[in-house]
Motif scaffolding. Structure first.
Motif, PDB file in Angstrom:
ATOM      1  N   THR A  78       0.832  -1.202   0.000  1.00 13.46           N
ATOM      2  CA  THR A  78       0.000   0.000   0.000  1.00 13.46           C
ATOM      3  C   THR A  78       0.867   1.253   0.000  1.00 13.46           C
ATOM      4  O   THR A  78       1.998   1.250   0.496  1.00 13.46           O
ATOM      5  N   VAL A  79       0.319   2.307  -0.560  1.00 10.94           N
ATOM      6  CA  VAL A  79       0.931   3.629  -0.528  1.00 10.94           C
ATOM      7  C   VAL A  79      -0.119   4.593   0.003  1.00 10.94           C
ATOM      8  O   VAL A  79      -1.287   4.528  -0.413  1.00 10.94           O
ATOM      9  N   SER A  80       0.281   5.450   0.919  1.00 12.00           N
ATOM     10  CA  SER A  80      -0.663   6.378   1.523  1.00 12.00           C
ATOM     11  C   SER A  80      -0.234   7.813   1.274  1.00 12.00           C
ATOM     12  O   SER A  80       0.946   8.101   1.082  1.00 12.00           O
ATOM     13  N   LEU A  81      -1.206   8.685   1.286  1.00  6.44           N
ATOM     14  CA  LEU A  81      -0.949  10.121   1.182  1.00  6.44           C
ATOM     15  C   LEU A  81      -1.690  10.797   2.328  1.00  6.44           C
ATOM     16  O   LEU A  81      -2.924  10.839   2.340  1.00  6.44           O
ATOM     17  N   HIS A  82      -0.924  11.284   3.292  1.00 10.68           N
ATOM     18  CA  HIS A  82      -1.500  12.000   4.418  1.00 10.68           C
ATOM     19  C   HIS A  82      -1.516  13.481   4.061  1.00 10.68           C
ATOM     20  O   HIS A  82      -0.466  14.075   3.811  1.00 10.68           O
ATOM     21  N   MET A  83      -2.708  14.059   4.065  1.00  8.02           N
ATOM     22  CA  MET A  83      -2.876  15.441   3.643  1.00  8.02           C
ATOM     23  C   MET A  83      -3.344  16.279   4.826  1.00  8.02           C
ATOM     24  O   MET A  83      -4.421  16.018   5.383  1.00  8.02           O
ATOM     25  N   ASN A  84      -2.547  17.249   5.204  1.00  3.06           N
ATOM     26  CA  ASN A  84      -2.874  18.149   6.306  1.00  3.06           C
ATOM     27  C   ASN A  84      -3.014  19.573   5.793  1.00  3.06           C
ATOM     28  O   ASN A  84      -2.575  19.897   4.684  1.00  3.06           O
ATOM     29  N   SER A  85      -3.608  20.414   6.610  1.00  2.65           N
ATOM     30  CA  SER A  85      -3.784  21.839   6.264  1.00  2.65           C
ATOM     31  C   SER A  85      -4.353  21.987   4.859  1.00  2.65           C
ATOM     32  O   SER A  85      -3.847  22.768   4.042  1.00  2.65           O
ATOM     33  N   LEU A  86      -5.399  21.251   4.592  1.00  2.00           N
ATOM     34  CA  LEU A  86      -5.974  21.249   3.249  1.00  2.00           C
ATOM     35  C   LEU A  86      -6.566  22.603   2.892  1.00  2.00           C
ATOM     36  O   LEU A  86      -7.103  23.317   3.751  1.00  2.00           O
ATOM     37  N   LYS A  87      -6.453  22.929   1.612  1.00  2.00           N
ATOM     38  CA  LYS A  87      -6.942  24.196   1.084  1.00  2.00           C
ATOM     39  C   LYS A  87      -7.977  23.912  -0.008  1.00  2.00           C
ATOM     40  O   LYS A  87      -7.935  22.838  -0.635  1.00  2.00           O
ATOM     41  N   PRO A  88      -8.862  24.852  -0.269  1.00  2.00           N
ATOM     42  CA  PRO A  88      -9.837  24.646  -1.348  1.00  2.00           C
ATOM     43  C   PRO A  88      -9.172  24.300  -2.686  1.00  2.00           C
ATOM     44  O   PRO A  88      -9.725  23.523  -3.469  1.00  2.00           O
ATOM     45  N   GLU A  89      -7.987  24.846  -2.921  1.00  2.00           N
ATOM     46  CA  GLU A  89      -7.303  24.560  -4.191  1.00  2.00           C
ATOM     47  C   GLU A  89      -6.744  23.145  -4.256  1.00  2.00           C
ATOM     48  O   GLU A  89      -6.230  22.731  -5.298  1.00  2.00           O
ATOM     49  N   ASP A  90      -6.829  22.388  -3.178  1.00  2.00           N
ATOM     50  CA  ASP A  90      -6.455  20.976  -3.196  1.00  2.00           C
ATOM     51  C   ASP A  90      -7.592  20.102  -3.733  1.00  2.00           C
ATOM     52  O   ASP A  90      -7.398  18.894  -3.929  1.00  2.00           O
ATOM     53  N   THR A  91      -8.747  20.698  -3.947  1.00  2.00           N
ATOM     54  CA  THR A  91      -9.890  19.948  -4.459  1.00  2.00           C
ATOM     55  C   THR A  91      -9.581  19.377  -5.835  1.00  2.00           C
ATOM     56  O   THR A  91      -9.178  20.102  -6.747  1.00  2.00           O
ATOM     57  N   ALA A  92      -9.752  18.069  -5.969  1.00  2.00           N
ATOM     58  CA  ALA A  92      -9.425  17.386  -7.232  1.00  2.00           C
ATOM     59  C   ALA A  92      -9.747  15.908  -7.094  1.00  2.00           C
ATOM     60  O   ALA A  92     -10.022  15.420  -5.987  1.00  2.00           O
ATOM     61  N   VAL A  93      -9.664  15.216  -8.214  1.00  2.00           N
ATOM     62  CA  VAL A  93      -9.652  13.751  -8.185  1.00  2.00           C
ATOM     63  C   VAL A  93      -8.195  13.339  -8.050  1.00  2.00           C
ATOM     64  O   VAL A  93      -7.339  13.780  -8.816  1.00  2.00           O
ATOM     65  N   TYR A  94      -7.926  12.517  -7.057  1.00  2.00           N
ATOM     66  CA  TYR A  94      -6.562  12.077  -6.787  1.00  2.00           C
ATOM     67  C   TYR A  94      -6.362  10.669  -7.327  1.00  2.00           C
ATOM     68  O   TYR A  94      -7.180   9.771  -7.061  1.00  2.00           O
ATOM     69  N   TYR A  95      -5.257  10.489  -8.056  1.00  2.16           N
ATOM     70  CA  TYR A  95      -4.949   9.218  -8.684  1.00  2.16           C
ATOM     71  C   TYR A  95      -3.643   8.655  -8.136  1.00  2.16           C
ATOM     72  O   TYR A  95      -2.657   9.376  -7.970  1.00  2.16           O
ATOM     73  N   CYS A  96      -3.645   7.378  -7.915  1.00  6.14           N
ATOM     74  CA  CYS A  96      -2.443   6.640  -7.569  1.00  6.14           C
ATOM     75  C   CYS A  96      -1.878   6.050  -8.860  1.00  6.14           C
ATOM     76  O   CYS A  96      -2.649   5.634  -9.743  1.00  6.14           O
ATOM     77  N   ALA A  97      -0.558   6.009  -8.965  1.00  6.86           N
ATOM     78  CA  ALA A  97       0.062   5.492 -10.180  1.00  6.86           C
ATOM     79  C   ALA A  97       1.343   4.751  -9.843  1.00  6.86           C
ATOM     80  O   ALA A  97       1.980   5.033  -8.825  1.00  6.86           O
ATOM     81  N   ALA A  98       1.709   3.828 -10.726  1.00  6.98           N
ATOM     82  CA  ALA A  98       2.917   3.031 -10.527  1.00  6.98           C
ATOM     83  C   ALA A  98       3.810   3.135 -11.756  1.00  6.98           C
ATOM     84  O   ALA A  98       3.322   3.238 -12.890  1.00  6.98           O
ATOM     85  N   THR A  99       5.114   3.107 -11.506  1.00 12.68           N
ATOM     86  CA  THR A  99       6.068   3.182 -12.597  1.00 12.68           C
ATOM     87  C   THR A  99       7.225   2.224 -12.367  1.00 12.68           C
ATOM     88  O   THR A  99       7.649   2.030 -11.227  1.00 12.68           O
ATOM     89  N   ALA A 100       7.745   1.669 -13.468  1.00 11.59           N
ATOM     90  CA  ALA A 100       8.943   0.844 -13.383  1.00 11.59           C
ATOM     91  C   ALA A 100      10.184   1.718 -13.505  1.00 11.59           C
ATOM     92  O   ALA A 100      11.315   1.230 -13.334  1.00 11.59           O
ATOM     93  N   SER A 101       9.982   3.000 -13.773  1.00 11.01           N
ATOM     94  CA  SER A 101      11.086   3.936 -13.933  1.00 11.01           C
ATOM     95  C   SER A 101      11.605   4.403 -12.584  1.00 11.01           C
ATOM     96  O   SER A 101      11.097   4.009 -11.537  1.00 11.01           O
ATOM     97  N   MET A 102      12.590   5.259 -12.629  1.00 16.46           N
ATOM     98  CA  MET A 102      13.105   5.874 -11.407  1.00 16.46           C
ATOM     99  C   MET A 102      12.083   6.881 -10.886  1.00 16.46           C
ATOM    100  O   MET A 102      11.082   7.161 -11.540  1.00 16.46           O
TER     101      MET A 102
END
Length: 123
Positions: A78-102
Motif C-alpha cells: 500500500t501507498v498512503s498520502l496524508h494530507m494536512n492543512s488542506l486548502k480549497p485549491e487541493d480539491t481534485a480527483v486524486y490518482y495513484c500510479a505506478a512506474t517501473a522507472s526511477m
C-alpha cells in the motif's frame, strides 16, 4: 500487470486532514516507484508526490511540500498520502500510479493508474 485501487477521499473543511490509500495487487515487484497525481475540473493532471518502493525516497510538488506526506508499506503493498492543512485549491480527483522507472514527476512515465478518488475541500 499491477492493479491499483484508491480509497479515502471525501469532503473536508479547509484546514482539515485526509488520508488517501492505494492498494496494489498483481506484479507489484515490477514497480520501482509509486506516485500520487491530481486533476481538478478544467485543469491538467498534476504531480503531487512520489516514493520509491525499496528505499522510500520521497519527492513532492512545491504546492504540497510541508503539508502532505507520502508513505509506503511494502508488506501490505500500500501507498498512503496524508494530507494536512488542506486548502480549497487541493480539491481534485486524486490518482495513484505506478512506474517501473526511477522516481519521477512526469505522468507519462507511469504505466499503471488507479480509478481515482475525489477530494473536496470546502472554504
Amino acid at each position: 500487470q499491477v492493479q491499483l485501487v484508491e480509497s479515502g477521499g471525501g469532503l473536508v473543511q479547509a484546514g482539515g486532514s485526509l488520508r488517501l490509500s492505494c492498494a496494489a495487487s498483481g506484479r507489484t515487484f515490477s514497480s520501482n516507484a509509486m506516485g500520487w497525481f491530481r486533476q481538478a475540473p478544467g485543469k491538467e493532471r498534476e504531480f503531487v508526490a512520489a516514493i520509491t518502493r525499496s528505499l522510500g525516497i520521497t519527492y513532492y510538488a512545491d504546492s504540497v511540500k510541508g503539508r502532505f506526506t507520502i508513505s509506503r508499506d511494502i508488506a501490505k503493498n500500500t501507498v498512503s498520502l496524508h494530507m494536512n492543512s488542506l486548502k480549497p485549491e487541493d480539491t481534485a480527483v486524486y490518482y495513484c500510479a505506478a512506474t517501473a522507472s526511477m522516481l519521477t514527476q512526469r505522468a507519462q512515465d507511469y504505466d499503471t493508474w488507479g480509478q481515482g478518488t475525489q477530494v473536496t475541500v470546502s472554504s
